[in-house]
Enzyme design. Sequence first.
Site, PDB file in Angstrom:
ATOM      1  N   CYS A  96      63.501   9.946  70.088  1.00 18.89           N
ATOM      2  CA  CYS A  96      64.956   9.956  70.228  1.00 18.89           C
ATOM      3  C   CYS A  96      65.583   9.328  68.972  1.00 18.89           C
ATOM      4  O   CYS A  96      64.867   8.827  68.098  1.00 18.89           O
ATOM      5  CB  CYS A  96      65.357   9.162  71.470  1.00 18.89           C
TER       6      CYS A  96
ATOM      7  N   CYS B 142      64.421   5.638  68.328  1.00 17.28           N
ATOM      8  CA  CYS B 142      63.034   5.548  67.886  1.00 17.28           C
ATOM      9  C   CYS B 142      62.849   6.156  66.497  1.00 17.28           C
ATOM     10  O   CYS B 142      62.118   5.606  65.678  1.00 17.28           O
ATOM     11  CB  CYS B 142      62.121   6.219  68.900  1.00 17.28           C
TER      12      CYS B 142
ATOM     13  N   GLU C 231      57.462   4.289  71.489  1.00 14.09           N
ATOM     14  CA  GLU C 231      57.418   4.207  70.024  1.00 14.09           C
ATOM     15  C   GLU C 231      57.825   2.824  69.514  1.00 14.09           C
ATOM     16  O   GLU C 231      57.187   2.262  68.623  1.00 14.09           O
ATOM     17  CB  GLU C 231      58.336   5.249  69.381  1.00 14.09           C
TER      18      GLU C 231
ATOM     19  N   HIS D 110      60.986   1.798  74.707  1.00 12.20           N
ATOM     20  CA  HIS D 110      60.379   3.117  74.540  1.00 12.20           C
ATOM     21  C   HIS D 110      58.984   2.923  73.953  1.00 12.20           C
ATOM     22  O   HIS D 110      58.724   1.956  73.217  1.00 12.20           O
ATOM     23  CB  HIS D 110      61.210   3.972  73.590  1.00 12.20           C
TER      24      HIS D 110
END
Length: 164
Positions: free
Chosen positions: A98, A101, A70, A68
């Site tokens: 999410c 993260c 992040e 992801h």
Amino acid sequence: MPYTLPPPALDDATYRRHYRWMQRALELAEAAGAAGDVPVGAVVVGPGDRLLAATANRREQDQDPTAHAEILALRQASRELGNWHLNDCTLYVTLEPCPMCAGAILLSRLGLLVYGADDPKAGAIRSCLNLPDSPCAKHRLPVLAGLLAAPCQQQLQQWFEERR
């Protein structure tokens, strides 16, 4: 519902700085979308307004469920600083993080999270969960939500509509 502090008051210079970095995250998200990944971009800025990381989702490109934007940005910023403590850093991300993260953000002891669009399906900052204000959070995370929310949301919606 847990109590959430209002966003900090922003003077013009602060707003312009946040706006500029979120614009950069939107550009990165656009590139991720063009490469076949969900268009989410992230930027980490350190002391002195120094760019430490500029990343985007790479799950499809890397075939890695943890890639992801992040997570990649936190890793890159930590390497750049030579320290995993990101107390004096700001993470700009186009979509509310999410649970994975959000957990990584809390563990990094990030100084400020700024995000664009809420994620009503998986957001773990304010929408579905509120990990920063939960009892399991060892770090209090200042959050500024909704910066450039409309273009962030529009970018995601358009990408998903094109794939349906």
